[in-house]
Design a protein around this motif. Sequence first.
Motif, short mmCIF file in Angstrom:
data_model
loop_
_atom_site.label_atom_id
_atom_site.label_comp_id
_atom_site.label_asym_id
_atom_site.label_seq_id
_atom_site.Cartn_x
_atom_site.Cartn_y
_atom_site.Cartn_z
N ASP A 102 1.38 -1.13 0.42
CA ASP A 102 0.57 -0.35 0.42
C ASP A 102 0.64 1.47 -0.14
N ALA A 103 1.77 1.48 0.85
CA ALA A 103 2.86 2.33 0.62
C ALA A 103 3.52 2.85 -0.72
N MET A 104 3.75 1.23 -0.93
CA MET A 104 4.70 1.59 -2.78
C MET A 104 3.55 2.23 -3.57
N VAL B 130 0.20 -2.20 -8.30
CA VAL B 130 1.07 -1.28 -8.55
C VAL B 130 0.65 -1.09 -10.53
N LEU B 131 0.39 -1.69 -11.31
CA LEU B 131 -0.41 -1.62 -12.62
C LEU B 131 -1.52 -0.60 -12.19
N GLU C 203 3.24 6.09 -2.83
CA GLU C 203 4.55 6.60 -3.36
C GLU C 203 4.22 6.35 -4.75
N LEU C 204 4.22 5.37 -5.64
CA LEU C 204 4.41 5.67 -7.32
C LEU C 204 2.87 7.03 -7.10
N GLN C 205 1.79 6.63 -7.03
CA GLN C 205 1.14 7.75 -7.33
C GLN C 205 1.48 9.13 -7.17
N HIS C 206 2.01 9.58 -5.54
CA HIS C 206 2.17 10.86 -5.40
C HIS C 206 3.46 11.36 -6.06
#
Length: 495
Positions: A89-91, A128-129, A94-97
């Motif tokens: 969930d943290a990944m 992630v995708l 961070e990815l979206q941010h």
Amino acid sequence: MKILQHLWKYHQRGVIFADLRYLNTYSTEKFPSSEEKLSHAYLPKSYLNTGSVYVHWPYCRQRCSYCNFVKFIPHPNSHWTIQDNILEDAMVKELQHNLQHSHISSVQSVFFGGGTPSLARPHMVEKVLAAIEEVCHLEENAEITLEGNPTSLETKKLKDFRAVKGINRVSIGVQALDESSLRLLNRDHSIKEAMQCIHVAKQLFPGRMSIDLIFGRPAQTTQSWAQELEKVLSFCDDHISLYQLTVERGTKLFCQVKSGEVIMPSTDQMADLYEVAVSLLDSSGFTRYEVSNFARGYLAECVHNKSYWQGLQYIGVGPGAHSRVVPKTISENNSVDNLCISKFSRKETHFNNSRNNELHSLQNNNCLSKNDYNNYTVREARVNAADPANWLREVTLNGSGVRKITPQTMFDVICEYVASGLRTNTGITAETWNILLPHITLWEAFHESTVWLQENKLLQVSSERVKATRQGLNVLDSILPYLLNILEEKFTKFD
């Protein structure tokens, strides 16, 4: 061959690694500029809008003796060990941010690597995708790579990952087909397990399975290395990556070499081992499209790695991940004719756990003027907090785990492109060069100063590209500092 042997003596980092960490020694503050040279200093939408994503899974079952990467061995109750669902969930957060705060609108490749991501849950890949699709566009034929080790456990999980919509490529870290080498390297698999994993991976990902091998191992001879490669070629797919074993400070191997317990091959022996591999792979139909990467056919080449070598943007997600990105706060007006760039301190910016969000308030969105061309940031090099606990804290507080930001000028970017582009069989192309440095051509920059390299058949220079020859690639780390010095000299003469 005499010139090759001479240059190899100064080949400090080994044939495989042109380490970009050393590019920070090239200061850009002193270089002057003029209004004429700034008139074409822009980044087109094709560069701003395209990028790739690297997802760093921080955990491995055990640490290899040569590894100095950001990896952790999960132990119950360790503050470094985070539950999979929390880490995932943290990944995603961070990815979206990071995507939302960049210009990237189209992702062409995603690479799940770092530790042993195939030990994670397939659901992580789906998250992630899906996160990428929510923020921007994941290209229809995007390359989605999963990295893993050939253990029995990971082989069983390959089918689960194959069922995830999107994954279409795997990279298997075989490293050696010699039991004594596997023990020395502290690998967590046997030859039998590696063979079984490769067999399964080829069935699940036909034509899209890559093997990693390490050469330059203690007691390795050209004969034993050739036999090992021939064995690999009898069952491998269409892609092989070869990495020279390097002794990194802080590793178990470093201590073993320092104490005399392990004796590494000499520099000349390393060169011979690499030459054997290049010749054998070439005769088997593989093209060396990059110093350490060989593919049988263009379609087998790794799209993700090529994006690095071509100097494109990439976003790193997870503990210890690196990024190269043009943030939106740097360029609010990203038209082809007018890229606004922030004036920014040349000093690296470090953050601690109480980091606030005032970084971009330091930036003024002023367009390029005739002054201080090399004091303006066009891109940022970012490094995430290394350990999972601190990284998670940063993401929770700020949306991103970044711990250090290094502003990059156009000169920094072009230096990285030269260092990485020369590693490839396409070399430094005028198409990319003219985007980054339009006021001086490739021919003007390199032809006259590299006549001796051209005469010794180490470098080819034309108006379309600058590339290392077959022999030049073998001694690239000896050539590269000379070319970067040429580039620095040219920058001082822009006026």
